[in-house]
Design an enzyme around this catalytic site. Structure first.
Site, PDB file in Angstrom:
ATOM      1  N   GLY A  16       0.901  -1.366  -0.518  1.00 46.68           N
ATOM      2  CA  GLY A  16      -0.594  -0.242  -0.386  1.00 46.68           C
ATOM      3  C   GLY A  16       0.181   1.612  -0.365  1.00 46.68           C
ATOM      4  O   GLY A  16       0.236   2.082   0.274  1.00 46.68           O
ATOM      5  N   ASN A  18       1.503   3.132  -2.699  1.00 43.26           N
ATOM      6  CA  ASN A  18       1.005   3.369  -3.593  1.00 43.26           C
ATOM      7  C   ASN A  18      -0.409   4.684  -2.824  1.00 43.26           C
ATOM      8  O   ASN A  18      -1.021   6.286  -2.494  1.00 43.26           O
ATOM      9  CB  ASN A  18       0.316   2.997  -4.668  1.00 43.26           C
ATOM     10  CG  ASN A  18       1.338   2.543  -6.179  1.00 43.26           C
ATOM     11  OD1 ASN A  18       1.713   4.141  -6.308  1.00 43.26           O
ATOM     12  ND2 ASN A  18       2.481   1.969  -6.133  1.00 43.26           N
ATOM     13  N   ASN A 111      -5.580   2.624 -13.220  1.00 50.45           N
ATOM     14  CA  ASN A 111      -4.597   2.060 -12.742  1.00 50.45           C
ATOM     15  C   ASN A 111      -3.460   2.187 -12.695  1.00 50.45           C
ATOM     16  O   ASN A 111      -3.085   3.405 -13.510  1.00 50.45           O
ATOM     17  CB  ASN A 111      -4.615   0.603 -13.308  1.00 50.45           C
ATOM     18  CG  ASN A 111      -4.134  -0.425 -12.979  1.00 50.45           C
ATOM     19  OD1 ASN A 111      -3.417  -0.658 -11.817  1.00 50.45           O
ATOM     20  ND2 ASN A 111      -2.588  -1.504 -14.289  1.00 50.45           N
ATOM     21  N   HIS A 113       0.855   1.612 -13.266  1.00 44.57           N
ATOM     22  CA  HIS A 113       1.785   0.377 -14.178  1.00 44.57           C
ATOM     23  C   HIS A 113       2.784   0.647 -13.990  1.00 44.57           C
ATOM     24  O   HIS A 113       3.541   2.220 -14.596  1.00 44.57           O
ATOM     25  CB  HIS A 113       1.448  -0.335 -15.458  1.00 44.57           C
ATOM     26  CG  HIS A 113       2.282  -1.841 -15.427  1.00 44.57           C
ATOM     27  ND1 HIS A 113       1.185  -2.754 -15.224  1.00 44.57           N
ATOM     28  CD2 HIS A 113       3.511  -1.191 -16.615  1.00 44.57           C
ATOM     29  CE1 HIS A 113       2.532  -3.410 -15.726  1.00 44.57           C
ATOM     30  NE2 HIS A 113       3.262  -2.798 -16.563  1.00 44.57           N
TER      31      HIS A 113
HETATM   32  C1  GRF Z   1       4.700  -1.052  -6.775  1.00 45.65           C
HETATM   33  O1  GRF Z   1       5.332  -1.785  -7.366  1.00 45.65           O
HETATM   34  C2  GRF Z   1       3.148  -0.964  -8.097  1.00 45.65           C
HETATM   35  O2  GRF Z   1       3.889  -0.658  -8.871  1.00 45.65           O
HETATM   36  C3  GRF Z   1       2.029  -1.830  -8.755  1.00 45.65           C
HETATM   37  O3  GRF Z   1       2.219  -2.976  -7.398  1.00 45.65           O
HETATM   38  C4  GRF Z   1       3.612  -2.840  -6.588  1.00 45.65           C
HETATM   39  C5  GRF Z   1       3.035  -2.962  -4.905  1.00 45.65           C
HETATM   40  O4  GRF Z   1       2.725  -1.643  -4.610  1.00 45.65           O
HETATM   41  N1  GRF Z   1       1.391  -1.611  -9.110  1.00 45.65           N
HETATM   42  P1  GRF Z   1       2.213  -0.849  -2.877  1.00 45.65           P
HETATM   43  O5  GRF Z   1       3.119  -0.818  -2.593  1.00 45.65           O
HETATM   44  O6  GRF Z   1       1.289  -1.764  -3.039  1.00 45.65           O
HETATM   45  O7  GRF Z   1       1.287   0.461  -3.570  1.00 45.65           O
END
Ligand code: GRF
Length: 209
Positions: A16, A18, A111, A113
């Site tokens: 999490g 992001n 999304n 990516h």
């Molecule tokens: C990250 O590499 C992101 O690019 C991909 O999932 C991975 C983990 O993301 N979508 P997060 O730390 O759970 O947001």
């Protein structure tokens, strides 16, 4: 009168980071047209759910049984409709959503990516695998992309991209970290605000007719 905001649901599967940057940006007033009202994970132990709870955001896990994937999507759909969600943000969400689900919410799902689409994307390209492929191919520049979600995995219209330099001696972990720090954590909040603003303005336009 309470200012209209787009009601945002964030779907997560892992750590999490992001999501955390979305929360930080909202709290810093950088997503003025949106409000994160719900976080949902297909994994009950996803640390992203803890991050949501700490921020006072409703955080729910909907276990997804491989033998009955439609049950997951039916529960998710009911929840999104009940909470009047306007925008769905996939942030490290590792479930491939069905064409039926996508068409129901098409135009309202984005999304993140971790590559410059159309490179290193599509089936099988997620998490560290993306960065392993970058290093194997020897690209000098990679980055991240925010796109609208359609029926083709990582195939929807591109909203924002940000390049990131591949450095000498990078391994998949150091490259993933740089792509997150320099690109993902910046462009996902920016795209979320832009989409939220568009939704609010469209709604105002309808009301004014
Ligand atoms: C990250 O590499 C992101 O690019 C991909 O999932 C991975 C983990 O993301 N979508 P997060 O730390 O759970 O947001």
């Amino acid at each position: 009168m309470k200012e209209d905001k787009a009601r945002i649901a964030v779907l997560v599967s892992g750590g999490g980071t992001n999501l955390q940057h979305l929360i930080n940006n909202e709290q810093a007033g950088k997503i003025p047209h949106g409000e994160i009202v719900l976080v949902v994970s297909n994994k009950k132990d996803a640390y992203a759910l803890e991050r949501a709870k700490k921020a006072g955001i409703e955080a729910l896990a909907i276990p997804r049984k491989k033998e009955d994937p439609s049950a997951f999507e039916n529960q998710l759909t009911d929840l999104l409709v009940e909470r009047k969600v306007d925008l769905i943000v996939l942030a490290g969400f590792l479930v491939i959503l069905s064409p039926e689900f996508i068409s129901r919410f098409e135009g309202r799902i984005i999304n993140i990516h971790p590559s410059l689409i159309p490179s290193f994307c599509g089936k099988g390209f997620y998490g560290l695998k993306v960065h392993e492929a970058c290093l194997k191919r020897g690209v000098k520049v990679t980055g991240a992309t925010v796109h609208l979600v359609n029926q083709v995995p990582d195939g929807g219209p591109i909203l924002i991209q940000k390049p990131v330099e591949v450095k000498e001696g990078d391994d998949p972990e150091t490259l993933q970290r740089r792509v997150m720090e320099e690109a993902e954590w910046k462009i996902l909040p920016k795209a979320t605000e832009e989409m939220s603003k568009k939704i609010v303005e469209e709604r105002a336009g309808h009301d004014n007719i």
